[in-house]
Design an enzyme around this catalytic site. Structure first.
Site, short mmCIF file in Angstrom:
data_model
loop_
_atom_site.label_atom_id
_atom_site.label_comp_id
_atom_site.label_asym_id
_atom_site.label_seq_id
_atom_site.Cartn_x
_atom_site.Cartn_y
_atom_site.Cartn_z
N LEU A 81 3.43 28.79 18.19
CA LEU A 81 3.45 30.20 17.78
C LEU A 81 2.10 30.86 18.06
O LEU A 81 1.49 31.48 17.18
CB LEU A 81 3.83 30.33 16.31
N SER A 118 -0.02 33.50 20.96
CA SER A 118 0.25 34.93 21.23
C SER A 118 1.61 35.10 21.90
O SER A 118 2.35 36.02 21.56
CB SER A 118 -0.90 35.57 22.01
N ILE A 119 1.98 34.19 22.80
CA ILE A 119 3.28 34.31 23.45
C ILE A 119 4.41 34.05 22.46
O ILE A 119 5.35 34.84 22.34
CB ILE A 119 3.37 33.35 24.67
N SER A 154 4.51 24.06 15.12
CA SER A 154 3.18 24.33 15.67
C SER A 154 2.25 23.28 15.07
O SER A 154 2.61 22.61 14.10
CB SER A 154 2.86 25.77 15.27
N VAL A 198 8.99 28.52 29.12
CA VAL A 198 8.09 29.41 29.86
C VAL A 198 6.65 28.91 29.75
O VAL A 198 5.70 29.65 30.01
CB VAL A 198 8.17 30.87 29.36
N ARG A 215 4.96 24.93 30.19
CA ARG A 215 4.63 24.04 31.30
C ARG A 215 5.78 23.06 31.45
O ARG A 215 6.33 22.57 30.46
CB ARG A 215 3.33 23.25 31.03
N GLU A 253 6.28 21.59 40.49
CA GLU A 253 6.51 22.83 41.23
C GLU A 253 5.91 22.75 42.64
O GLU A 253 4.86 22.12 42.82
CB GLU A 253 5.87 24.00 40.47
N HIS A 285 8.28 30.11 38.36
CA HIS A 285 7.01 30.27 37.64
C HIS A 285 6.43 31.66 37.84
O HIS A 285 5.30 31.83 38.31
CB HIS A 285 5.98 29.21 38.07
N ALA A 297 7.01 34.13 35.23
CA ALA A 297 7.16 34.84 33.95
C ALA A 297 6.01 35.79 33.72
O ALA A 297 6.13 36.79 33.04
CB ALA A 297 7.25 33.84 32.80
#
Lengths: 312, 313
Positions: free
Chosen positions: A165, A167-168, A187, A243, A245, A274, A292, A294
């Site tokens: 939890l 900032s994203i 978290s 979103v 890793r 990736e 990748h 986002a």
């Protein structure tokens, strides 16, 4: 009368490979009167020779995720004082070596957070409501032939577990609250000022969630955090959105669960290797895939450029 | 009640069919190849019609069914029902408000993000193997963009509430200003389009709102603006829309509805700034079941002399 000019020697900032933002926004992305950019990618010399050739040493480096800042690279930069990543994640930087050499590390902060949060929500809605799959159905001219598209699943009142939890994660939470979702999170530490239910254990949160959204950092503690046990707890209707890793999720296990119907669907912006994506996912309609990106809105990257200006 | 003839206009929900079959004599209009013969045969037993967004009860059908007492629509939209004639003849009409509001609003936001951030194109990009050759291009941010809503009813309000969570300033057009609403009112749709990045159609379809999004509105929205239609196909001048998109005068469109469903203009299929859905606004298991329960509940109430659950007429 002669005028003498004092030539100011600006600090030199190294860019090894051109970051995506520069490809799009050009040099203006990092233009500044406070520092000079040294573009290693414009030189035919291999990096060690290129750096040895510099008249003034480099004191900072801009490090996109595809240029790992390893101990070897740091050794080539004896005057390095600052690493600035173009990502929020710093898992591609050898933090131990940086600490040892007293090099500061700064990330992109929350320049990207809104865009990543928007994409996370978009992917979740897409999986539950089958947006990409139904768009394909219409564009393949199947609607007049096959009639109605199969029904999706209502988002309202779904229990969403957010892993991380920061900032994203917080932005994802506030967005999904407006859709009537019930938010819980897991978290490293409980956040007392936050109204959501806290779980110390991700597996327990999965057992009590309809979807998990992965928004945490990749560290040795979160590597393959989302594993077979978590998928089993999430269940056959459960959805995963990642979103963060790729390596936070056990990708082989995810693919197996999706193919065998052990979980309900997935929205993935990141992968373990990736740009390679397991081909088995291409056969599935309950999976939405994203390369990748986002974080890559034009506005987000412009904001990032501002952050660089400030950090220096 | 098993002898009461209920005419279902087209397939819409197998759950609804089962529930109706248990209680009434369900007649499936689409199974009969000769519609006029079918109506002639059953005209005296049909006391209820169940329609939806595709097929309802127009003047002709109502006139062919002398024993018709109630039209129960599996939709909130009433544009396929001749309400004037129903009022004149004392035929009751019900719809399915509220239960589908959230799903439609969720889809509207999902379409905005899918369009601006190119989620469908990104998915295609990965599946085609192109990612190995290079990154996808930049897309456009959603958070903070201004959203203009045509019609601030239940669905429009639900869309506004969701968009606010993305820090979007909200504008709206409506026949009259809504007094207790904090959003910015524009007296014309053109003004709304001029001042919004994203234009969403969320009003009912009527004679006044047919082609409410016309060429002038699309030009006002412009090459950076996008249109989201989760209302009815005829809200938008579809021919003009195709021209605006193919000529680059409009930035993009996400459409769940079309003028002649299931037909979609060919020219739209190849455009990467267009998202197309097969009218799935209320298309979730949960919501379709709730809608079906309302249809059945209204019919049962009517035929047992009780108050209707969600009457319109």
């Amino acid at each position: 009368m002669t005028t003498s000019y004092i030539t100011q020697v600006l600090p030199r900032v190294l860019i090894v490979k051109r970051p995506a933002a520069m490809r799009v926004l050009g040099d203006s992305f990092v233009a500044s009167t406070k520092f000079e950019i040294v573009k290693a990618f414009e030189s035919p010399l291999p990096l060690p020779e290129f750096l040895a050739d510099q008249s003034h040493p480099v004191s900072a480096i801009i490090a996109p995720v595809h240029v790992p800042v390893t101990a070897d690279l740091i050794r080539l930069l004896p005057n390095l004082r600052l690493v600035v990543t173009t990502s929020t994640g710093v898992d591609h930087v050898d933090l131990v070596e940086c600490r040892r050499r007293d090099i500061s590390v700064a990330n992109a902060g929350s320049s990207y957070s809104e865009d990543v949060a928007d994409t996370a929500v978009g992917l979740l809605i897409d999986v539950f409501r089958r947006i990409s799959a139904a768009n394909r159905f219409v564009k393949q001219r199947l609607w007049p032939l096959k009639g109605d598209y199969p029904l999706g699943s209502k988002l309202g009142r779904k229990r969403i577990g957010i892993v991380g939890l920061g900032s994203i994660g917080s932005m994802v939470a506030t967005r999904l609250e407006a859709f009537g979702c019930q938010i819980s999170y897991s978290s490293r530490n409980r956040k007392p000022s936050v109204p959501y239910h806290y779980y110390t254990d991700v597996q327990e949160m999965a057992a009590n969630s309809d979807a998990l959204i992965i928004c945490c950092e990749l560290t040795d503690k979160t590597l393959h955090l989302i594993n077979r046990d978590v998928f089993a707890a999430l269940g056959k209707q459960g959805v995963i959105v990642n979103v963060a890793r790729g390596a936070i999720v056990d990708e082989d296990e995810l693919v197996r669960c999706l193919r065998e119907g052990e979980i309900g669907g997935a929205g993935l912006d990141v992968f373990e290797d990736e740009p390679n994506v397991p081909k088995e996912l291409f056969e599935l309609d309950n999976v939405v895939l994203s390369p990748h990106c986002a974080y890559t809105s034009l506005e987000g990257l412009e904001q990032l450029g501002n952050v660089f200006g400030l950090e220096y | 009640m098993e002898s009461i003839g209920v005419l279902m206009m087209c397939p819409m929900s197998s759950y609804l069919e089962n529930e109706l079959q248990k209680r009434f004599n369900l007649l499936r209009f689409w199974t009969s190849p000769e519609k006029s013969v079918f109506l002639e045969t059953h005209r005296n037993s049909i006391r209820a019609v169940v329609g939806n967004a595709f097929a309802g009860a127009d003047a002709q059908l109502i006139n062919d069914l002398p024993k018709l007492e109630i039209v129960s629509s599996f939709s909130v939209g009433l544009d396929k029902i001749d309400l004037g004639i129903c009022k004149d003849k004392g035929i009751r009409v019900t719809n399915t408000p509220d239960v589908l509001t959230e799903d439609v609003a969720d889809l509207a936001i999902g379409l905005i993000i899918a369009l601006l951030r190119r989620l469908c194109e990104c998915d295609r990009y990965v599946r085609s193997g192109k990612w190995k050759q290079g990154d996808f291009k930049l897309t456009t941010k959603f958070s903070g963009k201004s959203v203009g809503i045509i019609g601030l009813g239940r669905i429009g309000t639900a869309i506004a509430k969701r968009a606010e969570a993305f820090s979007c300033p909200i504008n709206y057009y409506s026949r009259t200003v809504k007094p207790d609403v904090a959003y910015k009112y524009y007296p014309t749709v053109v003004d709304l389009a001029k001042n919004s990045d994203i234009l969403v159609v969320a009003c009912p379809l009527s004679d006044e709102t047919r082609h409410i999004v016309n060429r002038q509105v699309m030009d006002a929205l412009g090459p950076k603006g996008v249109l989201i239609n989760i209302g009815r196909g005829p809200h938008v001048d579809e021919q003009e829309l195709v021209k605006a998109l193919t000529e680059g005068r409009l930035g993009g469109a996400a459409l769940d509805v079309f003028e002649k469903e299931p037909h979609v203009p060919e020219e739209l299929f190849g455009l990467e700034n267009v998202v197309l859905l097969p009218h799935v606004g209320s298309g979730t298991v949960e919501t379709r079941n709730a809608m079906a329960d309302l249809v059945v509940g209204n019919l049962e109430a009517h035929f047992s002399g009780k108050s209707l659950l969600t009457p319109v007429v």
